[in-house]
Design a protein around this motif. Structure first.
Motif, mmCIF file in Angstrom:
data_model
loop_
_atom_site.group_PDB
_atom_site.id
_atom_site.type_symbol
_atom_site.label_atom_id
_atom_site.label_comp_id
_atom_site.label_asym_id
_atom_site.label_seq_id
_atom_site.Cartn_x
_atom_site.Cartn_y
_atom_site.Cartn_z
ATOM 1 N N THR A 45 -10.900 -0.815 6.853
ATOM 2 C CA THR A 45 -10.564 -1.754 5.880
ATOM 3 C C THR A 45 -11.379 -1.060 4.647
ATOM 4 N N HIS A 63 -8.006 -3.585 1.539
ATOM 5 C CA HIS A 63 -6.953 -2.978 1.826
ATOM 6 C C HIS A 63 -7.163 -2.653 3.242
ATOM 7 N N ASN A 107 -0.818 3.053 9.067
ATOM 8 C CA ASN A 107 0.224 2.203 8.775
ATOM 9 C C ASN A 107 -0.463 1.235 7.737
ATOM 10 N N TYR A 108 0.250 1.021 6.767
ATOM 11 C CA TYR A 108 -0.179 0.348 5.494
ATOM 12 C C TYR A 108 0.936 -0.639 5.064
ATOM 13 N N ASP A 109 0.930 -1.981 5.185
ATOM 14 C CA ASP A 109 1.839 -2.776 4.795
ATOM 15 C C ASP A 109 3.094 -2.738 5.426
ATOM 16 N N GLY A 110 2.886 -2.403 6.623
ATOM 17 C CA GLY A 110 4.139 -2.224 7.536
ATOM 18 C C GLY A 110 4.928 -0.952 7.756
#
Length: 674
Positions: free
Chosen positions: A530, A538, A553-556
Motif C-alpha cells: 500500500t 494505492h 497487479n494494479y487495478d486488475g
C-alpha cells in the motif's frame, strides 16, 4: 574524360560518435584500415575502440579538438592515412580544410573546395540555384550596423521571415521573426551566433512559409560527369529548426513532383560540377505544389540511413568510390524506391523544458534487436553525456513495406529501449510516431507547434506502478543484505504492524518532491503493498518479487517490471511500454536553491558565456534576458527571476562556466530596500 583512380588503403575519420562508427563500418567492409581521432572527453568513446588505430588530439571543446585541422592532418601523416572522411558537422563543410588535405596529398572524401565554399554561404548558394533555374524565395542580405536599414529590408521581404547566418547550418544562426518589433534583436542574435559558431557574422532575411514542408533531395556526382538523385527525404518535423524525424519517401510527394524536384537538384549539381554526396534542400508548399530552394549541404546528412534503407545503396561506399576517382556505376533509371523508412534522433534532452540538453551520467543504454530496425549508436553505457558536444545518443531507423508499418515498428523499438541516468526525448518520439496526424501524413514544419501535448506524454503504465516497483525491490534488496531477516520471504515483518514507512522521491525530470507513505505486508501466501501519496491510497499485489524485478497487479492488470539501482541512488524502472527514473530526496539543498538567495540567475548546464546584456547598476524586470550561455551547440538565455538592480556581473564573455554558477548578482529595487 580520363580520370586517374587513387587507392585508399587507410582512412582517417575526422569526427566522433555515431557518424564515425558508421564510416568505420563501411570502410572495414571494403578492406580499408581506419583511424579514429579523439578529444579528452572521448577517450573511451566507442568510435575509438571501433577503429584499427586511434590518435588523441587533446582538448575538450570542439574548437580545441575536432576543429583543429593541424592536429588531424598530423594524425593522418603519422598513421599513413591516404584519405580523410569528415563525416558531418565539424570540418565537413570547411573549404580551407579540404584544401589543406589536397596540399598534404591526402584525399578529402567530399566535394572540391570551391563547391564547399560556394554552397557554404547561403546567399551565394541561392545565386547558383538561380543560374540552374531552381526556384528560390525572396530574400535580402544584411550588411552594416544600420538598424533602420535592417527593419526596412525586413519590411521588403515580408513577415513571417527567417533570419539566417549565411555560413550557418543545422538550425544554428537562425531566428524566426513574426513581428517587425522583433527584427533587430533577432538579427543581432543570429549575427552573434554566426560569428561564434562559424566565424562569419553576415546574415540574410528570407520569407518564411509557415505551412510548408522541408523536403530534401539526395544527390551524387562523380568526376566523370555523371550526376543522379536518390529520391527525397521529408524532414519537416523540427524543433528549433533542427530535425527530429526524417523519412523516405515523403508521404505527399508524387512521382511527378519527385521527378521535377530531382531534375532541378541534378541541374544544380551539373551547374556546379559537383563531386560526391550532397543534399539539395527545399521548402515545399503542399497547398500549391510549389517548391523553393533553401540550401545545399555539401556532405553526408545525418538522415542518410533512410535513403540507404529504401534504395539499398551504401552512401558511404559511394562516397569512397567517387573519392577514388571511380564512376558511380549506375544511372538514374537504376534508382528504385522500395518501402518506407523513418529515422528518429534519440537525444539527451527534455522536450517539456524547451528541449534543454541534459548532460550527465548515462548508466544504461540497451535496445531491442528486431527485423526492420537499424541503430546508429554514438555512445555506450556507462559513460558521460558531455556538455561539449551535441547530445545525440543514437539514431534509430525502421524500414517497412508501408509508412505505418515503419512507424509502429519504430515506436515499439523506442518503448523497448532502456536509457537510464539522463532525461531523454524517448517517450516524446514514441508518442509522435503514434500520433494520428503524423500517421495521416500531416507533417508540416509547424507540426510540433500544433501538437504540444506530445512534448510531455503521459506514461502508458500508471506511474504508481513504477513507484511500487522501486519501493518493493528496494525493500527486497535491504532484506537480502540483512543477516537477520535476509532469508525471510518478502513482506515479512518481525512485528505485526500496519505502521507506514515514509520516503520522499523525485521523478526524473521533475523537481517536485513526492511524499510517499507505504506498507509492505504479506499474508495468505501473497505480498501486498500500500502506498499513500497526497492522501490517495494505492493498493498493489506483488508476485515474483526479487531484488531487481517484480510483477505488480494494479487495478486488475499485471505489470512485469524490471528495476535497476545505481551508485548515485537513482532507481530506474522499465516495463513493456514505459520507463521512469526515481531519485530519493537529496540530503543537501539544491544548488539552485542556494543560488536563488542572491536573486541572480544560474546556468542550468556547463557552457560558454557568449553575451551579457546588462551592466552594473541597471534596473531589470522579471523575465528579462541578462546573460546568454552557449552549450551543446545551442544558446541558453539566463533571465531575471524577479525585478531588481544589477549589483555584480560574475562572468565575462568567452568564459566557461560550470552548471549552477550564479551569473549575475541582483539586489532588490531601491523602493523595496528603503
Amino acid at each position: 574524360m580520363t580520370v586517374n583512380t587513387t587507392p585508399i588503403r587507410t582512412l582517417l575519420i575526422a569526427n566522433r560518435g555515431e557518424i564515425a562508427r558508421r564510416v568505420i563500418r563501411t570502410a572495414r567492409a571494403l578492406g580499408i584500415r581506419t583511424v579514429a581521432v579523439y578529444s579528452t572527453p572521448d577517450v573511451r568513446s566507442p568510435h575509438v575502440t571501433d577503429a584499427d588505430f586511434a590518435v588523441p588530439i587533446g582538448g575538450a571543446s570542439s574548437a580545441e579538438s575536432y576543429l583543429m585541422w593541424d592536429k588531424i592532418l598530423d594524425a593522418a601523416t603519422r598513421t599513413g592515412a591516404d584519405a580523410i572522411h569528415p563525416g558531418y558537422g565539424f570540418l565537413s563543410e570547411n573549404a580551407e580544410f579540404a584544401e589543406a588535405c589536397e596540399a598534404a596529398g591526402i584525399v578529402f572524401v567530399g566535394p572540391d573546395p570551391d563547391s564547399i565554399r560556394e554552397m557554404g554561404l547561403k546567399d551565394r548558394a541561392k545565386e547558383w540555384a538561380r543560374k540552374a533555374e531552381v526556384p528560390v524565395l525572396l530574400d535580402a542580405v544584411i550588411t552594416g550596423e544600420d538598424t533602420d536599414a535592417w527593419t526596412a529590408a525586413a519590411a521588403e521581404v515580408g513577415f513571417p521571415l527567417l533570419v539566417k547566418a549565411v555560413a550557418g547550418g543545422g538550425g544554428k544562426g537562425m531566428r524566426l521573426v513574426e513581428r517587425p518589433v522583433d527584427v533587430v534583436e533577432a538579427i543581432a542574435a543570429a549575427r552573434r551566433e554566426g560569428l561564434n559558431l562559424f566565424g562569419n557574422a553576415t546574415v540574410f532575411l528570407e520569407r518564411y512559409l509557415s505551412a510548408s514542408r522541408h523536403i530534401e533531395i539526395q544527390v551524387f556526382g562523380d568526376k566523370h560527369g555523371n550526376a543522379v538523385h536518390l529520391g527525397e527525404r521529408e524532414c519537416s518535423i523540427q524543433r528549433r529548426h533542427q530535425k527530429v524525424l526524417e523519412e523516405a519517401p515523403s508521404p505527399v510527394i508524387t512521382a511527378d513532383v519527385r521527378q521535377r524536384m530531382g531534375a532541378t537538384a541534378v541541374s544544380l549539381v551539373r551547374e556546379l560540377g559537383y563531386i560526391g554526396a550532397g543534399t539539395v534542400e527545399y521548402l515545399f508548399d503542399d497547398t500549391t505544389g510549389g517548391f523553393y530552394f533553401l540550401e545545399m549541404n555539401t556532405r553526408l546528412q545525418v538522415e542518410h540511413p533512410v535513403t540507404e534503407e529504401v534504395t539499398g545503396l551504401d552512401l558511404v561506399a559511394l562516397q569512397l568510390r567517387v573519392a577514388r576517382g571511380e564512376q558511380l556505376g549506375f544511372e538514374q533509371s537504376d534508382v528504385q524506391i522500395n518501402g518506407h523508412a523513418i529515422e528518429v534522433r534519440l537525444y539527451a534532452e527534455d522536450p517539456a523544458a524547451d528541449y534543454a540538453p541534459t548532460p550527465g551520467t548515462l548508466h544504461r543504454y540497451e535496445h531491442p534487436d528486431r527485423a526492420g530496425l537499424r541503430y546508429e549508436d554514438g555512445i555506450a553505457a556507462p559513460s558521460q553525456i558531455s556538455s561539449f558536444y551535441d547530445p545525440m545518443i543514437a539514431k534509430i531507423i525502421a524500414h517497412g513495406a508501408t509508412r505505418s508499418e515503419a512507424a509502429f515498428t519504430l515506436a515499439a523499438a523506442l518503448d523497448g529501449t532502456q536509457v537510464h541516468g539522463v532525461t531523454t526525448n524517448r517517450a516524446f518520439l514514441a508518442a509522435l510516431l503514434r500520433d494520428p496526424d503524423y500517421l495521416a501524413g500531416a507533417t508540416r514544419t509547424d507540426f510540433l507547434e500544433h501538437h504540444p501535448q506530445l512534448l510531455d506524454p503521459p506514461m502508458s503504465t500508471p506511474w504508481p506502478v513504477h513507484l511500487a516497483a522501486a519501493v518493493a525491490t528496494g525493500t527486497a534488496r535491504r532484506k537480502a543484505s540483512d543477516p537477520t531477516h535476509g532469508l525471510a520471504r518478502p513482506g515479512f515483518r518481525p512485528l505485526a504492524t500496519r505502521l507506514l514507512t515514509h520516503a520522499t522521491w523525485h521523478r526524473a525530470g521533475d523537481s517536485t518532491p513526492l511524499e510517499a507513505n507505504y506498507h509492505l505486508g504479506g499474508w495468505s501466501g501473497q505480498t501486498d503493498l500500500t502506498i499513500v501519496v497526497d492522501d490517495e491510497s494505492h493498493g498493489f499485489t506483488l508476485s515474483d518479487l526479487t531484488t531487481d524485478s517484480v510483477r505488480i497487479n494494479y487495478d486488475g492488470v499485471d505489470y512485469p517490471c524490471t528495476v535497476w539501482t545505481y551508485p548515485d541512488g537513482s532507481v530506474w524502472v522499465n516495463d513493456a511500454g514505459s520507463q521512469s527514473g526515481w531519485h530519493p530526496a537529496p540530503r543537501l539543498p539544491d544548488p539552485d536553491d542556494l543560488a536563488a538567495t542572491a536573486l541572480g540567475p544560474v546556468n542550468e548546464i556547463p557552457g560558454t558565456v557568449v553575451h551579457i546584456g546588462v551592466k552594473v547598476g541597471d534596473s531589470v524586470t522579471a523575465g528579462q534576458k541578462l546573460v546568454v550561455v552557449e552549450a551543446m551547440k545551442m544558446e541558453h538565455p539566463a533571465t531575471a527571476a524577479t525585478d531588481g538592480v544589477v549589483e555584480k556581473i560574475n562572468v565575462s564573455v568567452g568564459q566557461y562556466v560550470d552548471a549552477h554558477t550564479v551569473l549575475v548578482t541582483l539586489t532588490a529595487p531601491q523602493e523595496e530596500q528603503s
